[in-house]
Design an enzyme around this catalytic site. Structure first.
Site, PDB file in Angstrom:
ATOM      1  N   CYS A 113      46.985  53.674  72.585  1.00 31.56           N
ATOM      2  CA  CYS A 113      48.346  53.829  72.083  1.00 31.56           C
ATOM      3  C   CYS A 113      48.723  55.306  71.930  1.00 31.56           C
ATOM      4  O   CYS A 113      48.967  55.980  72.920  1.00 31.56           O
ATOM      5  CB  CYS A 113      48.542  53.044  70.791  1.00 31.56           C
ATOM      6  SG  CYS A 113      50.286  52.708  70.430  1.00 31.56           S
ATOM      7  N   HIS A 221      46.636  47.801  72.118  1.00 27.64           N
ATOM      8  CA  HIS A 221      45.625  47.979  71.072  1.00 27.64           C
ATOM      9  C   HIS A 221      44.444  47.033  71.297  1.00 27.64           C
ATOM     10  O   HIS A 221      44.384  45.948  70.717  1.00 27.64           O
ATOM     11  CB  HIS A 221      46.237  47.732  69.689  1.00 27.64           C
ATOM     12  CG  HIS A 221      47.058  48.864  69.176  1.00 27.64           C
ATOM     13  ND1 HIS A 221      46.556  49.826  68.326  1.00 27.64           N
ATOM     14  CD2 HIS A 221      48.347  49.213  69.431  1.00 27.64           C
ATOM     15  CE1 HIS A 221      47.499  50.721  68.056  1.00 27.64           C
ATOM     16  NE2 HIS A 221      48.596  50.368  68.709  1.00 27.64           N
ATOM     17  N   GLU A 223      41.488  47.289  70.196  1.00 25.15           N
ATOM     18  CA  GLU A 223      40.559  47.204  69.061  1.00 25.15           C
ATOM     19  C   GLU A 223      40.753  45.922  68.256  1.00 25.15           C
ATOM     20  O   GLU A 223      39.856  45.506  67.516  1.00 25.15           O
ATOM     21  CB  GLU A 223      40.700  48.427  68.152  1.00 25.15           C
ATOM     22  CG  GLU A 223      41.960  48.480  67.308  1.00 25.15           C
ATOM     23  CD  GLU A 223      43.163  49.102  67.996  1.00 25.15           C
ATOM     24  OE1 GLU A 223      44.073  49.577  67.274  1.00 25.15           O
ATOM     25  OE2 GLU A 223      43.208  49.103  69.250  1.00 25.15           O
TER      26      GLU A 223
END
Length: 271
Positions: A113, A221, A223
């Site tokens: 990001c 994202h 994660e």
């Protein structure tokens, strides 16, 4: 054997609107520790406390995280406007030269990001301050309401270059991702290869041409739920492999072990 260390680039944050802190989302640490199998180390991204040279020695690789502050437009030659949002000039001062140093050394990093945008700016590129204001573009921002599960839910397809680095990594040229960003690439920096796009044409996946190390970056994202997501898991596993290879004094290109697939960073297979 001790696990290699991944420096997680932190963001400045105020706790209770008063107490200053350097913050790193726990999901970043979880993805690094449990999927990449490395030691997560949150970095106070401020040149008053650390230098790029020190970080390169302490850490084996770097996770360039997302964050609410944006790269200051002066870093890519534009004037600040209200649309550019909040900034973290201290992080700019660490992250941008860190990216350039890693590219030169072959030291691995994964951009996420804001980190994706930092890599582009570090290599001389520019950013759109607000993607949703552009004709024909969708709103890529985080939904304002709902649970974390709803905010990080998969929202659009990313189409990857046929036979490219990300296609080979994921085993498909189309993947579903979340989207939680307002800015995006306007002009790609030198050697930035855009390897994936959203349906509205927004760049979503990049790497750096002819870099000697792992330089993959994504606008989404990964994660979030990295251990279970079929796109996030191979991305963090490949990053972890690259970090381990660096720690062992090896070079890794294109996100894959050289001795395993002989894949170059520009997307051409030598196998």
């Amino acid at each position: 054997m001790a696990r290699p260390v991944v420096g997680i680039i932190g963001n400045q944050h105020l706790i209770n609107d008063q107490y200053p802190a350097h913050a790193g989302g726990s999901m970043n640490s979880e993805a690094v520790a449990q999927v990449a199998d490395c030691v997560p180390l949150v970095v106070p991204a401020d040149p008053r406390f650390v230098s790029v040279e020190e970080l390169l020695e302490v850490c084996d690789g770097f996770l360039l995280t997302g964050g609410r502050p944006n790269v200051h437009p002066e870093e890519y030659g534009e004037a600040e406007t209200e649309a550019h949002g909040a900034f973290d000039r201290a992080r700019d001062a660490i992250a941008l030269p860190l990216v350039r140093a890693c590219v030169e050394r072959g030291q691995p990093f994964l951009g996420i990001c804001r980190g994706f945008q930092e890599v582009n700016v570090a290599m001389g590129g520019t950013l759109h301050p607000e993607i949703r204001d552009l004709p024909g573009r969708m709103n890529h921002r985080m939904p304002p309401d709902g649970t974390l599960e709803e905010k990080f839910a998969l929202r659009h397809v990313v189409t990857l270059s046929e036979g490219g680095v990300f296609h080979r990594l994921f085993g498909s040229n189309e993947v579903m991702t979340n989207t939680l960003h307002g800015q995006g690439i306007k002009t790609p920096g030198a050697r930035i290869v855009i390897d994936g796009h959203a349906p509205d044409g927004t760049p979503e996946a990049t790497f750096i041409r002819d870099a000697p190390g792992f330089t993959l970056s994504v606008q989404w994202h990964p994660e979030w739920d990295a251990a279970n997501d079929p796109v996030s898991r191979p991305l963090f596993q490949a990053f972890g492999d690259a970090v381990r290879a660096w720690a062992q004094g090896k070079k890794v290109v294109g996100g894959q072990r050289v001795d395993a697939l002989q894949v170059s960073v520009d997307g051409d297979s030598r196998a």
